[in-house]
Each structure stands twice: as C-alpha cells, then as structure tokens.
Design an enzyme around this catalytic site. Structure first.
Site, PDB file in Angstrom:
ATOM      1  N   HIS A 206      62.490  31.628  67.649  1.00 23.45           N
ATOM      2  CA  HIS A 206      61.199  32.035  67.835  1.00 23.45           C
ATOM      3  C   HIS A 206      60.031  31.393  67.825  1.00 23.45           C
ATOM      4  O   HIS A 206      58.748  31.912  68.076  1.00 23.45           O
ATOM      5  CB  HIS A 206      61.275  33.514  66.963  1.00 23.45           C
ATOM      6  CG  HIS A 206      60.843  32.950  65.676  1.00 23.45           C
ATOM      7  ND1 HIS A 206      61.936  32.312  64.763  1.00 23.45           N
ATOM      8  CD2 HIS A 206      59.828  33.154  64.933  1.00 23.45           C
ATOM      9  CE1 HIS A 206      61.505  32.192  63.695  1.00 23.45           C
ATOM     10  NE2 HIS A 206      60.192  32.557  63.584  1.00 23.45           N
TER      11      HIS A 206
HETATM   12  N1  UDP Z   1      66.626  37.908  60.405  1.00 18.72           N
HETATM   13  C1  UDP Z   1      67.069  39.130  60.426  1.00 18.72           C
HETATM   14  N2  UDP Z   1      67.316  39.816  61.588  1.00 18.72           N
HETATM   15  C2  UDP Z   1      67.228  38.897  62.564  1.00 18.72           C
HETATM   16  C3  UDP Z   1      66.589  37.499  62.569  1.00 18.72           C
HETATM   17  C4  UDP Z   1      66.204  37.145  61.257  1.00 18.72           C
HETATM   18  O1  UDP Z   1      67.238  39.921  59.482  1.00 18.72           O
HETATM   19  O2  UDP Z   1      67.549  39.380  63.820  1.00 18.72           O
HETATM   20  C5  UDP Z   1      66.031  37.368  59.169  1.00 18.72           C
HETATM   21  C6  UDP Z   1      66.649  36.197  58.205  1.00 18.72           C
HETATM   22  O3  UDP Z   1      67.959  36.274  57.810  1.00 18.72           O
HETATM   23  C7  UDP Z   1      65.657  35.489  57.549  1.00 18.72           C
HETATM   24  C8  UDP Z   1      64.122  36.002  58.236  1.00 18.72           C
HETATM   25  O4  UDP Z   1      64.564  37.164  58.940  1.00 18.72           O
HETATM   26  O5  UDP Z   1      65.877  36.112  56.239  1.00 18.72           O
HETATM   27  C9  UDP Z   1      63.918  35.000  58.826  1.00 18.72           C
HETATM   28  O6  UDP Z   1      62.661  35.327  59.329  1.00 18.72           O
HETATM   29  P1  UDP Z   1      62.169  34.625  60.581  1.00 18.72           P
HETATM   30  O7  UDP Z   1      63.183  33.606  61.338  1.00 18.72           O
HETATM   31  O8  UDP Z   1      61.357  35.576  61.639  1.00 18.72           O
HETATM   32  O9  UDP Z   1      60.950  33.673  60.108  1.00 18.72           O
HETATM   33  P2  UDP Z   1      60.860  32.054  59.421  1.00 18.72           P
HETATM   34  O10 UDP Z   1      61.992  32.284  58.352  1.00 18.72           O
HETATM   35  O11 UDP Z   1      61.141  31.452  60.456  1.00 18.72           O
HETATM   36  O12 UDP Z   1      59.328  31.976  58.992  1.00 18.72           O
END
Ligand code: UDP
Length: 347
Positions: A206
C-alpha cells in the site's frame, strides 16, 4: 487526574492504541480523550479493529478523509484545534507517521500543549515518503519521545534530540502477544480460504512509492506474481491499492496470487501465524512477521525496522540473502504499554 488527548485515524494506529488505551482506562491517574480523525473509515479498515481489539468508542469522530495531503492535514488541524481549545488536555498523544499524526502534533504544539510521540525516532532517510516527513516534523515538536528500538533512539540523537527520549519497546508486540490466542479462537479464515498451515504466504502492498505510479505498481505486482510461482500468496488489498490497480489497468488472474478485501485483526494474525513467508511494504507487518517467526521480504529499498534485517528475519527485495538469524531483543516483552503509562504519570 491528568487528561491526555489521543489522536488516531489510520489502521496501524488503532492497533497501537489498543494496549495503551486499556492501561489508560484502568488508571486512576490518567484520563484519555480519544479523537478519531476518520482518515480510515471503512468497516474493514476501522470499525472491525475497534470491536476486535476492544477499543473504546472515540469521544470525537471527525470523518475527515481523502483529498490531497495538504487539504486533509489542514482540515484535521482545524477540527483538532477546536477540540483541544475546548478540552484543554495536559498533553496530546500521537502515534506513528500519518497525516493524523502530523495534524495532531502541530495543532497541539501551537497551543503550547506538550506532544507525546509514540514510535518516535524511526527513519527511512527517504524524504520522498510522506510518512518520513510526518515523523521528522512530529519528533521535532514533541516533548516526550517514546522510541520502540535503540536504532530510533540513535536516530534522534543524530538530530540533536536527547531530552524526553525513552526506549519502551513495541506496542504492536503487546497487541500480538495478547490477541493471537483470541484471534485463533475466533477466526475462520484458514477454512474460508482453504489454506494449509505453512503452505502459503501473505502479502500486503500500500505504500505510495509502490502504488502511485503504474510502473511502480506493475513492478511490485510482478514481484509478487513471481514469488507466487514458488508459494501461493494471499494478498488482502488496501483500498488505495485496489483503486491503483484499476487505474493502471492491471488485472491479476493468477490462481496462486489471491486478492481479497482487507481483513480484520483476528484474520490477519491467523494468516500471518500460519504463513511460510510474508511479503510486504507495511511497517507493522514486517515486525508482525517476526513476532510470528515467519521470514519476511520487504517490497521497498529501505526500512525503518533495521533490526529485522540485521537479525536475519527480513530482507529488502533487492537483497538476495538473509543475515544469520538471531532473536530480536528490542521489542520488549509485551509490557510496552505499562512502561509508557509509568513514564507519562511522571512526565
Ligand atoms: N492489517 C490487518 N488487515 C489487513 C492488512 C493489515 O489487520 O488486511 C494489520 C497488520 O496486521 C498490521 C497493521 O494492519 O497490524 C499494519 O497496517 P498498515 O500496513 O496499513 O500500516 P503500516 O504498518 O505500514 O503503517
């Protein structure tokens, strides 16, 4: 009673907030007022996380999402400022690196309200990432900087920030330890997707750098298609990526690369804990792969979570090999929320 206004708005922030909100709710010395900006608002990007993680209903729900960065951040600042003036909290607590983080931090500091930054000091050293700009700016207006890792503490030191810095471990690890057994009890995702433990991988995609241009998106999808020839992959698609795929005219027809809607916390953790590999550009998912002791490949040319690379659990997509594998001590023992609460009581 100390009054803390917490700003959350995006999926990873709900997850980080859950263990700490629990501590606030059980504290006789602290009161939390939660402001949800609305940056993520869908049921499967927001609502489900509140229910599964037991997060209290926010006191304010702003419903601000979409539009370019400046517009979104500006609208959030306007709304948050009014709430802070009305409530006069003793401090404002922000998480991570999103536009909600920046809007909360800037609104507070201009009103001379101390800013507490959870996940301070992380750096990719890539200023083209919107997240990098948000975290650098928020760190420089924060008076309590809660770092998950020693690398984060060192990054702040290199920028001249040493006062108010604490290494506290990782709130996402608190959440994983507490919720994985609950997730295993409630999730049916393995049956629903007909998956066998250790015979599939999980992917997420993403980041703007992988989704904003059709070329970058094509490259990332080709990487995943190639990987899916070795092991079938499940890809819960972020809404931004789904839109970008349509815009770029990329259709994925491979059986071995299964595109599904974003899943809730329970399903995600059951998927991660049973996977044989994780491929992601998410910050949180890189760490969670390690929490479940699953090797990760990161679809980026740098990462903020350098200890996952140094200890052999993660590699960047241009790296051929993993480093020798060791346990990572940095993330704590699931007591990060408790450590943060103690620091905030005396801050
Ligand atoms: N996550 C979730 N469902 C999904 C994809 C991600 O629950 O379909 C969770 C994942 O396990 C993690 C969090 O969302 O705890 C990560 O969020 P994201 O990847 O949006 O953001 P980033 O960590 O890159 O800031």
């Amino acid at each position: 009673m100390k009054k803390i206004a917490t700003i959350i708005g995006a999926r990873p922030q709900f997850i980080k907030a859950a263990p700490l909100s629990f501590e606030f709710a059980n504290s006789s010395e602290m009161q939390e007022i939660c402001i949800h900006t609305g940056q993520h608002f869908d049921e499967n990007m927001s609502g489900i996380f509140f229910r599964e993680l037991g997060l209290p209903k926010p006191a304010y729900q702003l419903d601000i999402h979409g539009g370019p960065h400046g517009q979104m951040t500006g609208r959030m600042m306007e709304a948050i400022e009014a709430i802070l003036i009305e409530n006069r909290p003793d401090a404002v607590l922000v998480y991570g690196d999103t536009n909600s983080t920046l809007a909360g931090g800037l609104s507070a500091v201009k009103l001379h309200i101390p800013v507490i930054h959870v996940e301070a000091g992380l750096r990719s050293f890539n200023r083209r990432m919107p997240e990098e700009i948000n975290r650098v700016l928020v760190d420089h207006v924060s008076s309590v900087l809660l770092c998950p890792t020693s690398a984060a503490v060192e990054n702040l030191k290199a920028e001249g920030i040493t006062a108010g810095v604490h290494q506290v471990g990782d709130l996402m690890y608190d959440a994983t330890l507490k919720m994985t057994p609950v997730a295993a009890k409630h999730s049916r995702i393995m049956e629903v997707l007909s998956l066998e433990p250790k015979r599939y991988g999980v992917a997420t995609l993403h980041r703007a750098e992988n989704t904003d241009s059709p070329e970058a998106l094509r490259k990332a999808m080709e990487f995943l298609m190639h990987l899916s020839e070795q092991v079938p992959l499940v890809l819960p698609l972020h809404p931004r990526t789904r839109q970008a795929l349509v815009r770029a005219g990329i259709a994925v027809t491979e059986d071995r690369l299964k595109l599904i809607d974003p899943v809730g916390y329970f399903d995600m953790h059951v998927l991660l804990s049973n996977a044989s590999i994780v491929a992601t550009d998410s910050g949180g998912v890189q760490k969670e792969a390690y929490f479940h002791r699953v090797p990760c490949v990161t679809l980026r040319s740098e990462t903020e979570w350098v200890e996952t690379i140094d200890n052999g659990w993660n590699r960047l997509w241009h790296q051929e090999e993993y480093q020798p594998r060791r346990e990572i001590q940095e993330y704590g023992t699931g007591d990060s929320a408790k450590r943060i609460l103690e620091i905030l009581k005396s801050a």
